[in-house]
Enzyme design. Structure first.
Site, mmCIF file in Angstrom:
data_model
loop_
_atom_site.group_PDB
_atom_site.id
_atom_site.type_symbol
_atom_site.label_atom_id
_atom_site.label_comp_id
_atom_site.label_asym_id
_atom_site.label_seq_id
_atom_site.Cartn_x
_atom_site.Cartn_y
_atom_site.Cartn_z
ATOM 1 N N HIS A 98 47.790 45.370 43.591
ATOM 2 C CA HIS A 98 46.294 45.684 43.174
ATOM 3 C C HIS A 98 46.665 43.954 42.016
ATOM 4 C CE1 HIS A 98 48.368 47.443 40.078
ATOM 5 N NE2 HIS A 98 48.355 46.205 39.187
ATOM 6 N N HIS A 100 45.115 41.661 39.336
ATOM 7 C CA HIS A 100 44.570 41.486 37.635
ATOM 8 C C HIS A 100 43.900 39.955 37.463
ATOM 9 C CE1 HIS A 100 47.473 44.212 35.310
ATOM 10 N NE2 HIS A 100 48.320 43.918 36.856
#
Ligand code: 5GP
Length: 137
Positions: A98, A100
């Site tokens: 992932h 940010h």
């Protein structure tokens, strides 16, 4: 690997989802490091970027770029930090790749510091390091 992000994707754990397509999902980070802190995540649970195939990474980063612009428009921050922690040694805590998106504001208290080693890095070191990366490609 089954993580909380897989549970968010499966709607087994609630989240404030802001974007979804066949490959990618994005939702607000629960900690909201700053107002609008968003996570962009591949649905397929690759552990980190080192494990992620290039075509999937391309899909992920296309959405990261789109969402960075949306976050900018929504919150008008001073700037936006886009980061990814890969492996525990880099601070990764959820082992499902992932990115940010962290909008930055004047007094946000976020500290992302790097040390400048330019004066201790000789020409030979630059040469060898660049060569090591080129060889690994
Ligand atoms: P990492 O530390 O792996 O770079 O980032 C993982 C992020 O996932 C953390 O910033 C953390 O706040 C966020 N997170 C962990 N559990 C949940 C959850 O259940 N819901 C949401 N929305 N975010 C979570």
């Amino acid at each position: 690997m089954q993580t909380v992000f897989s549970k968010i994707i499966a709607r087994e754990v609630p989240a404030h989802i802001v974007y979804e397509d066949d490959d990618v999902i994005a939702f607000l980070d629960i900690i909201q490091a700053t107002k609008g802190h968003t996570l962009v995540c591949l649905k397929e649970p690759f552990v980190d970027m080192m494990e992620t195939p290039d075509d999937q990474a391309a899909r992920l980063f296309k959405v990261v770029n789109r969402l960075t612009k949306a976050v900018d428009q929504a919150f008008k921050p001073e700037g936006i930090t886009v980061i990814s922690n890969n492996r525990a040694g880099a601070g990764q805590t959820v082992f499902h790749v992932h990115i940010h998106i962290i909008p930055r504001y004047e007094t946000d208290g976020v500290t992302i510091k790097v040390k400048n080693h330019v004066h201790e890095t000789g020409p030979d070191a630059y040469h060898k390091r660049a060569e090591a990366i080129r060889k690994a490609l």
